[in-house]
Design a protein around this motif. Structure first.
Motif, PDB file in Angstrom:
ATOM      1  N   CYS A  14       0.838  -1.217   0.000  1.00 19.08           N
ATOM      2  CA  CYS A  14       0.000   0.000   0.000  1.00 19.08           C
ATOM      3  C   CYS A  14       0.865   1.257   0.000  1.00 19.08           C
ATOM      4  CB  CYS A  14      -0.913   0.004   1.230  1.00 19.08           C
ATOM      5  SG  CYS A  14      -1.911   1.498   1.362  1.00 19.08           S
ATOM      6  N   THR A  15       0.521   2.206  -0.882  1.00 21.38           N
ATOM      7  CA  THR A  15       1.262   3.472  -0.951  1.00 21.38           C
ATOM      8  C   THR A  15       0.441   4.644  -0.411  1.00 21.38           C
ATOM      9  OG1 THR A  15       0.436   4.015  -3.152  1.00 21.38           O
ATOM     10  CG2 THR A  15       2.448   2.696  -3.049  1.00 21.38           C
ATOM     11  N   GLY A  16      -0.791   4.355   0.001  1.00 18.35           N
ATOM     12  CA  GLY A  16      -1.618   5.411   0.576  1.00 18.35           C
ATOM     13  C   GLY A  16      -2.285   6.310  -0.451  1.00 18.35           C
ATOM     14  N   CYS A  17      -2.538   5.816  -1.656  1.00 16.41           N
ATOM     15  CA  CYS A  17      -3.162   6.669  -2.688  1.00 16.41           C
ATOM     16  C   CYS A  17      -4.649   6.880  -2.433  1.00 16.41           C
ATOM     17  CB  CYS A  17      -2.954   6.089  -4.079  1.00 16.41           C
ATOM     18  SG  CYS A  17      -3.894   4.570  -4.404  1.00 16.41           S
ATOM     19  N   ARG A  18      -5.235   5.988  -1.663  1.00 17.51           N
ATOM     20  CA  ARG A  18      -6.641   6.096  -1.261  1.00 17.51           C
ATOM     21  C   ARG A  18      -7.624   5.937  -2.414  1.00 17.51           C
ATOM     22  NH1 ARG A  18      -7.083  11.517   0.915  1.00 17.51           N
ATOM     23  NH2 ARG A  18      -8.867  10.959   2.158  1.00 17.51           N
ATOM     24  N   ILE A  19      -7.176   5.305  -3.490  1.00 14.81           N
ATOM     25  CA  ILE A  19      -8.112   5.002  -4.575  1.00 14.81           C
ATOM     26  C   ILE A  19      -9.197   4.060  -4.043  1.00 14.81           C
ATOM     27  CG2 ILE A  19      -8.313   3.763  -6.789  1.00 14.81           C
ATOM     28  CD1 ILE A  19      -5.597   5.020  -7.561  1.00 14.81           C
ATOM     29  N   TYR A  38      -3.628   1.943   8.360  1.00 16.51           N
ATOM     30  CA  TYR A  38      -4.522   1.242   7.448  1.00 16.51           C
ATOM     31  C   TYR A  38      -5.716   0.733   8.259  1.00 16.51           C
ATOM     32  CZ  TYR A  38       0.302   0.773   5.726  1.00 16.51           C
ATOM     33  OH  TYR A  38       1.611   1.002   5.370  1.00 16.51           O
ATOM     34  N   ARG A  77     -14.832  10.293  -0.004  1.00 13.82           N
ATOM     35  CA  ARG A  77     -13.944   9.456   0.805  1.00 13.82           C
ATOM     36  C   ARG A  77     -14.375   9.406   2.268  1.00 13.82           C
ATOM     37  NH1 ARG A  77     -12.083  11.990  -3.283  1.00 13.82           N
ATOM     38  NH2 ARG A  77     -10.886  10.858  -4.850  1.00 13.82           N
ATOM     39  N   ARG A 104     -10.146   3.190   5.311  1.00 10.62           N
ATOM     40  CA  ARG A 104      -9.457   4.483   5.441  1.00 10.62           C
ATOM     41  C   ARG A 104      -7.954   4.258   5.537  1.00 10.62           C
ATOM     42  NH1 ARG A 104     -13.656   8.138   7.548  1.00 10.62           N
ATOM     43  NH2 ARG A 104     -15.516   7.169   6.666  1.00 10.62           N
ATOM     44  N   ILE A 105      -7.232   5.000   4.724  1.00 10.74           N
ATOM     45  CA  ILE A 105      -5.773   4.985   4.833  1.00 10.74           C
ATOM     46  C   ILE A 105      -5.361   6.386   5.280  1.00 10.74           C
ATOM     47  CG2 ILE A 105      -3.593   4.460   3.676  1.00 10.74           C
ATOM     48  CD1 ILE A 105      -5.570   2.116   3.534  1.00 10.74           C
ATOM     49  N   TYR A 106      -4.927   6.511   6.513  1.00  9.08           N
ATOM     50  CA  TYR A 106      -4.530   7.807   7.048  1.00  9.08           C
ATOM     51  C   TYR A 106      -3.026   7.961   7.024  1.00  9.08           C
ATOM     52  CZ  TYR A 106      -9.267   8.085   8.996  1.00  9.08           C
ATOM     53  OH  TYR A 106     -10.627   8.125   9.160  1.00  9.08           O
ATOM     54  N   ARG A 107      -2.566   9.200   6.887  1.00 12.38           N
ATOM     55  CA  ARG A 107      -1.145   9.479   7.057  1.00 12.38           C
ATOM     56  C   ARG A 107      -0.939   9.739   8.544  1.00 12.38           C
ATOM     57  NH1 ARG A 107       3.108  11.290   3.684  1.00 12.38           N
ATOM     58  NH2 ARG A 107       1.960  10.301   2.012  1.00 12.38           N
ATOM     59  N   ARG A 108      -0.037   8.993   9.149  1.00 15.45           N
ATOM     60  CA  ARG A 108       0.179   9.134  10.574  1.00 15.45           C
ATOM     61  C   ARG A 108       1.426   9.923  10.929  1.00 15.45           C
ATOM     62  NH1 ARG A 108      -3.838   9.980  13.405  1.00 15.45           N
ATOM     63  NH2 ARG A 108      -5.172   8.206  13.837  1.00 15.45           N
ATOM     64  N   LYS A 131       4.707   7.432   7.505  1.00 21.11           N
ATOM     65  CA  LYS A 131       3.947   6.332   8.110  1.00 21.11           C
ATOM     66  C   LYS A 131       2.473   6.418   7.746  1.00 21.11           C
ATOM     67  CE  LYS A 131       6.788   5.591  12.166  1.00 21.11           C
ATOM     68  NZ  LYS A 131       7.462   6.904  12.238  1.00 21.11           N
ATOM     69  N   LEU A 132       1.937   5.267   7.378  1.00 24.48           N
ATOM     70  CA  LEU A 132       0.518   5.207   7.052  1.00 24.48           C
ATOM     71  C   LEU A 132      -0.204   4.403   8.121  1.00 24.48           C
ATOM     72  CD1 LEU A 132       0.917   4.304   3.265  1.00 24.48           C
ATOM     73  CD2 LEU A 132       0.263   6.524   4.180  1.00 24.48           C
TER      74      LEU A 132
END
Lengths: 590, 126
Positions: free
Chosen positions: B11-16, B48, B31, B37-41, B45-46
């Motif tokens: 996972c790269t966190g694109c949130r598609i 998931y 969204r 939900r993929i959050y930037r922490r 760091k992501l």
């Protein structure tokens, strides 16, 4: 549709806000993003105002495809008057801020006035809060973003902030969002600093209006296919922008030791493979299937990057070939909030001319880190450098060595390498910028005969128009290519907005935008004389590599400007002719 | 029990996935209406978040309306019963409250996000 037709105007003096309807004419003539932002800038910024004074405005502009599911559509445009160049500035950044802002239901946000004390602006749908940020003032960018997120307690919030460089009005201070995505060029961070805005946080929970969702999904599928069928994208996906290091060096246009040498014997230690080995997390901007960002992490030195420009300007340009050291410089620029291109090109000149003072003889790591700190906190020589490239050149008596056009630092491609590249820097609306057109690839591939200068000039003009449109849509060139390469962009914009866009209409919008920004610059005193490269590049040849001895002569620059103005429908002095404004239907907006 | 698995190494966190989810479940691009939900922490760091059909579903006992049940289809929200009180979101961060505050959003393994993910990071696991 795909628009809310809404502008949010935030007044910092009175801590008030209101929503306005965006004139349909703006949407029709300028698309969105850069275009609509530029139209507002020209209309609302009075001639001659201080970019760091209360009358400058800070415009954030989204575009039709932001927030939709169009691939690579999460870039945000910022338009303002630059404190670095004193002229037009637009800069954009990836990450996730654009789609979040769009979902608040505001297409454009204009900040005006000055806050009495440090403030965080929180835009949550149609509500705006002004939160005291006195306790955040002075913080580095990563900590600021973490604190703002914590304070708001909403995990989906996206934050754009400035570091101490922006607070201290360093004229090439950047803005960051999502920690290390930067809208860096031209000192937009200092504009926020002057308004005492420490951060802008956004949270949007509104549906993104799409006129015909069913057909839009089909168009997105098609766009994805086009993107993945492009072999260039596959490499970008794997390596990101560091992939440029080796070919730039091989072709002899690497900025080495303050744009003198053009080539190093080897760049293996800082090429795409070297940085791939240092990647600990692949990252992506919103809705992007390319995911070219490389997460670097060693101890506290964490960032997305370094990108090619930073590698070139903090690497070979400073005589440094250690990838970890380049990442460390990048990290501090990110944390302080400094543009790595302008900082790197400025430091290159300072180190090459021995102007770094006593410290100049010390270890390079120490010297560079100290200079970055001194610029940020305006100490000693740092206070002179913080005033920007032109001013520092004058003060230190090294103007001849400073790589800049219109005050903006030259990116990491030596402009003597090709006529097209030189013209791109000479005529870019915000000063030396590599993102307005990219003729170099075609020049190296032999698309034009050696003596076909006119072909190159025409290409630059046309691609500038296309790129202005692309930045008004707003999508990333790393997915779609530079400019408007096929029908998929007008198709997606038309289906999502319900408007009728074609490539031709988009090009026309781009040309209009390019004329608006020129008029803004002329109003601020720009003349033909400002459209040249620094004297050094016309007089001194590149010292090493395949381009050894190559200059970009004044007469060649003169010829190109004449031709360029002619193709644009501008006078010999670079001013749009009445007939041009009429043709573009913008004469009433001037 | 099947659940949606996010491969964190891919996972790269694109949130598609988030937009794909909102389109599949709500018919809109939003969204904030997604069940994943993929959050930037932090800087790189992501985080998931999606319901993983855990062994200790505290959401069930937290729900005052008995709107979350565990049957042969798995742990799921009965939307006729859910009034959006948010009690489940207080005890678990893998279930979300709709922006209108009218219901809890929980992944039902429909799989719409799987084909949308450009990184092949999503799959249904038993």
């Amino acid at each position: 549709m795909a628009r809310y037709h809404t502008l949010l105007r935030i007044n910092l003096d009175s801590q008030s806000y209101k929503q306005e309807e965006i004139p349909q004419e703006y949407e029709k003539k300028f698309l969105g993003g850069k275009g609509i932002g530029t139209a507002y800038l020209l209309k609302e910024i009075k001639q001659g105002i201080d970019p760091l004074g209360p009358l400058n405005k800070f415009i954030i502009s989204t575009a039709p495809l932001n927030g939709t599911t169009a691939p690579a559509s999460s870039r945000i445009e910022i338009v303002t008057k630059s404190p670095l160049t004193g002229i037009y500035l637009d800069c954009n950044s990836g990450g996730h801020f654009a789609e979040e802002l769009k979902a608040t239901g505001n297409d454009v946000v204009i900040f005006e006035g000055v806050s009495g004390k440090p403030v965080v602006i929180y835009i949550h749908n149609n509500k705006v809060s002004f939160i005291d940020a006195s306790n955040l003032w002075g913080m580095h960018i990563y900590e600021t973003e973490n604190k703002v997120r914590q304070m708001l307690g909403e995990p989906g919030v996206r934050v754009m902030s400035i570091g101490p460089a922006g607070e201290n009005l360093v004229r090439f201070a950047s803005i960051s969002n999502d920690y290390s995505r930067n809208a860096a060029r031209g000192g937009s961070g200092a504009v926020l600093g002057s308004k005492k805005i420490k951060a802008i946080a956004v949270r949007g929970t509104r549906d993104i209006p799409i006129a015909d969702l069913k057909n839009f999904i089909k168009a997105v599928k098609k766009a994805n296919k086009i993107i993945f069928d492009n072999p260039w994208v596959a490499e970008q996906r794997q390596y990101g922008t560091p992939r440029s290091v080796a070919p730039v060096n091989m072709n002899g246009l690497m900025p080495v030791n303050n744009f003198t040498e053009g080539q190093l014997p080897s760049v293996n230690s800082i090429d795409e493979k070297a940085f791939e080995n240092l990647t600990v997390q692949r990252l992506s901007c919103g809705e992007c299937p390319v995911a070219c960002a490389k997460g670097y992490g060693k101890g506290k030195i964490e960032l997305e990057g370094p990108e090619y420009e930073t590698i070139g300007l903090f690497g070979p340009n400073l005589g440094i070939l250690d990838p970890d050291l380049i990442a460390e410089f990048n990290y501090y620029c990110n944390e302080y909030g400094l543009d790595t291109i302008s900082a790197g090109s400025l430091l290159g000149a300072v180190l090459a001319t021995g102007k770094a003072g006593k410290e100049g003889s010390g270890k390079k790591r120490y010297v560079v880190l100290k200079l970055l700190r001194d610029i940020t906190f305006r100490k000693g020589i740092g206070n002179i450098l913080a005033e920007g490239l032109k001013s520092a050149g004058r003060e230190l008596g090294i103007s001849y060595f400073i790589p800049q056009v219109k005050g903006m630092g030259i990116p990491a491609y030596d402009p003597r390498c090709s006529e097209g590249t030189a013209l791109v820097y000479m005529t870019a609306d915000r000063g030396a910028c590599h993102l307005r057109s990219w003729p170099l690839g075609r020049e190296l591939a032999g698309v034009w005969d050696a003596d076909d200068t006119d072909g190159r000039v025409k290409f630059v003009k046309e691609q500038q128009d296309e790129k202005a449109a692309e930045e008004s849509i707003i999508v990333c060139q790393f997915a779609y290519g530079i400019g408007l390469l096929n029908d998929i962009l007008p198709e997606m914009v038309s289906i999502s907005t319900g408007e009728n866009w074609t490539l031709k209409k988009m090009r026309l919008a781009g040309e209009r935008i390019w004329n608006l920004s020129r008029i803004f610059n002329l109003r601020e005193g720009i003349t033909r004389d400002d459209d040249y490269l620094p004297e050094k590049f016309a007089k001194e040849g590149i010292k090493k590599g395949p381009l050894k001895g190559k200059v970009m002569s004044k007469s060649k620059q003169d010829y190109m400007l004449d031709k360029y103005y002619e193709f644009r429908g501008w006078s010999k002095n670079g001013a749009p002719l009445e007939s041009t404004l009429k043709r573009l239907e913008i004469e009433d907006l001037i | 029990m099947s659940y949606l698995r996010i491969d964190k190494t891919l996972c790269t966190g694109c949130r598609i996935c988030e937009a794909a989810c909102s389109m599949a479940k709500e018919g809109v691009v939003n969204r904030a209406k997604s069940r994943i939900r993929i959050y930037r922490r932090d800087v790189i760091k992501l985080q998931y978040l999606v319901c993983v059909q855990c062994r200790n579903p505290v959401c069930i006992s937290a729900c005052p309306e008995n709107a979350i049940i565990h049957d042969e289809k798995g742990i799921r929200v009965i939307y006729d019963k859910c009034n959006g009180c948010g009690a489940c979101t207080e005890v678990c961060n893998r279930v979300f409250l709709s922006p209108e505050g009218d219901k809890a959003l929980m992944c039902d393994q429909c799989g719409a996000c799987i084909s949308a993910c450009p990184e092949n990071a999503l799959s249904i696991r038993e």
